[in-house]
Design an enzyme around this catalytic site. Structure first.
Site, short mmCIF file in Angstrom:
data_model
loop_
_atom_site.label_atom_id
_atom_site.label_comp_id
_atom_site.label_asym_id
_atom_site.label_seq_id
_atom_site.Cartn_x
_atom_site.Cartn_y
_atom_site.Cartn_z
N LYS A 163 0.84 -1.20 0.00
CA LYS A 163 0.00 0.00 0.00
C LYS A 163 0.88 1.26 0.00
O LYS A 163 2.10 1.17 0.21
CB LYS A 163 -0.90 -0.01 1.24
CG LYS A 163 -0.12 0.05 2.56
CD LYS A 163 -1.00 -0.24 3.76
CE LYS A 163 -0.17 -0.18 5.04
NZ LYS A 163 -0.91 -0.68 6.20
N ARG A 201 -9.68 0.26 15.06
CA ARG A 201 -9.68 1.02 13.81
C ARG A 201 -10.76 0.36 12.96
O ARG A 201 -11.93 0.46 13.27
CB ARG A 201 -8.28 0.98 13.19
CG ARG A 201 -8.02 2.05 12.17
CD ARG A 201 -6.57 2.08 11.72
NE ARG A 201 -6.12 0.80 11.18
CZ ARG A 201 -4.89 0.57 10.71
NH1 ARG A 201 -4.00 1.53 10.71
NH2 ARG A 201 -4.55 -0.61 10.22
N TYR A 229 17.67 29.57 9.25
CA TYR A 229 16.45 30.24 9.70
C TYR A 229 16.31 30.14 11.21
O TYR A 229 16.56 29.08 11.80
CB TYR A 229 15.22 29.60 9.07
CG TYR A 229 15.05 29.92 7.60
CD1 TYR A 229 14.89 31.24 7.18
CD2 TYR A 229 15.03 28.91 6.66
CE1 TYR A 229 14.71 31.53 5.83
CE2 TYR A 229 14.85 29.18 5.32
CZ TYR A 229 14.69 30.51 4.90
OH TYR A 229 14.52 30.78 3.59
N MET A 238 14.05 24.44 2.81
CA MET A 238 13.26 23.74 1.80
C MET A 238 14.13 22.90 0.86
O MET A 238 13.82 21.76 0.56
CB MET A 238 12.44 24.73 0.98
CG MET A 238 11.47 24.06 0.02
SD MET A 238 10.54 25.23 -0.96
CE MET A 238 9.42 25.90 0.27
#
Ligand SMILES: *Cc1c(COP(=O)(O)O)cnc(C)c1O
Length: 371
Positions: A53, A148, A272, A320
């Protein structure tokens, strides 16, 4: 399932050109086969349902299915994944873990010979209202504590009887799923297992319960079919046991290169938010990879990368498309290969240090790369 469209280079399917990225992701199909053979060693008496999956945990579902051709069955999460397998020539038994949700999907399951997990009353109604040309296999999912998907233990007899009597159903199987099998001593494991045994003991049916962690640590849960996912991709589901200790080989190799090298003066900060301050003059490297490529931003200041035989710590926040590393005492030149995870550095380690699991990192990096 031999189809030229599906065959890829044994070791490389790079996405760099396509996506304008400097990162390189390669999939080691020999390692994938090796890991499948480890599954057989851990669970020699069971059939293997390879879980592919989420695009095979980011590794590319079609080429992975091709390589795992000796698995007995495949499992995917949703119908679209199963359709894609069939469209590409896969003839193996395929189980759709979320099952069918409407009459059209049910018909298509029959046409494409797909097996469905049955976990809710809606599906019994659809079966009662449909006439399938060819009956399908049903895997009745029992909720033994994960809460679930799945029917309750008390509902099993009723569902099982209805499925057995349905002319739209060929074979019926019973399955359940562990919530905590990655924690060997978690008491819910045995509770779930005995609940499952109690409810299936009296019925003559093939059963499946074990995911990767249970395959490796709970042999009593193997039953007729095991469902390995993460171990096929060479990652350990356990926090305290490494993949290599388990005999698994990493499948995804995630690499980039060194874009620049410079020395930053003591007292200056990096990146940053200026979250890293240099205590002394520090030689740093800028690597062409960032969270835009699937490297976890939460890794900042904690994880390491591999370069020229050494592991180097990240400095400051991940950007990024770049990240900074400490090159103190490390021989390196611009353009050198940097391993973000793979053979030289385990994805499990990167995941642990960034507060997540390898499943997420693999899915994410693979999907960004377009595998
Ligand atoms: C994803 C999944 C698996 C595989 O789990 P791993 O921990 O990756 O081995 C097995 N069974 C079900 C129902 C799943 O959803």
């Amino acid at each position: 399932m031999v189809d030229s469209k599906m065959s890829v280079d044994k070791l490389t399917s790079t996405a760099a050109g396509k996506n304008y990225r400097r990162i390189r992701i390669s999939i080691n199909h020999e390692a994938l086969s090796h890991n499948l053979s480890k599954v057989r060693e851990y669970a020699p008496k069971s059939q293997v349902m390879a879980v592919i999956k989420a695009n095979a945990y980011g590794h590319g579902m079609l080429p992975v299915a091709n390589t795992l051709d000796t698995a007995d069955l495949f499992a995917v999460a949703i119908p679209a994944e199963a359709y894609a397998l069939r469209e590409n020539g896969c003839t193996k038994p395929v189980l759709v873990l979320h099952g069918f949700r409407n009459a059209e999907e049910l018909q298509r399951f029959s046409e494409l010979d797909l097996a469905a997990v049955v976990h809710q009353p809606l599906q019994l109604n659809l079966l009662a209202q449909s006439h399938l040309k060819k009956p399908i296999n049903a895997w009745l999912k029992v909720d033994t504590g994960m809460h679930r998907l799945g029917i309750t233990v008390a509902e099993v007899d009723e569902y099982f009887g209805q499925l057995r009597n349905s002319s739209n159903i060929a074979g019926v199987f019973v399955m359940s799923h562990f919530a905590n099998s990655d924690e060997v001593d978690n008491e819910l494991n045995n509770k779930q297992l005995s609940g499952f045994v109690n409810v299936t003991n009296d019925i003559d049916v093939s059963c499946s319960m074990a995911n990767s962690a249970a395959i490796m640590c709970l042999p009593k849960s193997h039953f007729e079919v095991v469902r390995p996912g993460i171990m096929l991709y060479g990652s350990s589901p356990f926090l305290d046991v490494s993949a290599s200790e388990l005999g698994l080989q990493p499948v995804m190799q995630f690499e980039s290169s060194l874009l620049d090298i410079k020395t930053i003066k003591a007292g200056e900060s990096i990146g940053y938010g200026s979250t890293y301050q240099c205590q002394s003059d520090t030689r740093i490297g800028i690597v062409s990879a960032g969270y835009g490529d699937g490297y976890p931003r939460h890794a900042s200041n904690k994880t390491q990368v591999w370069i020229n035989g050494r592991t180097c710590s990240l400095l400051g926040r991940v950007s990024m498309d770049s990240l900074c590393i400490d090159l103190t005492d490390v021989e390196a030149a611009t353009g050198d290969r940097v391993v973000l995870w793979g053979r030289e550095l385990s994805v499990d380690e990167v995941a642990r240090k960034s507060g997540t699991i390898a499943y997420e990192l693999l899915c994410h990096a693979g999907s960004i790369a377009g595998l």
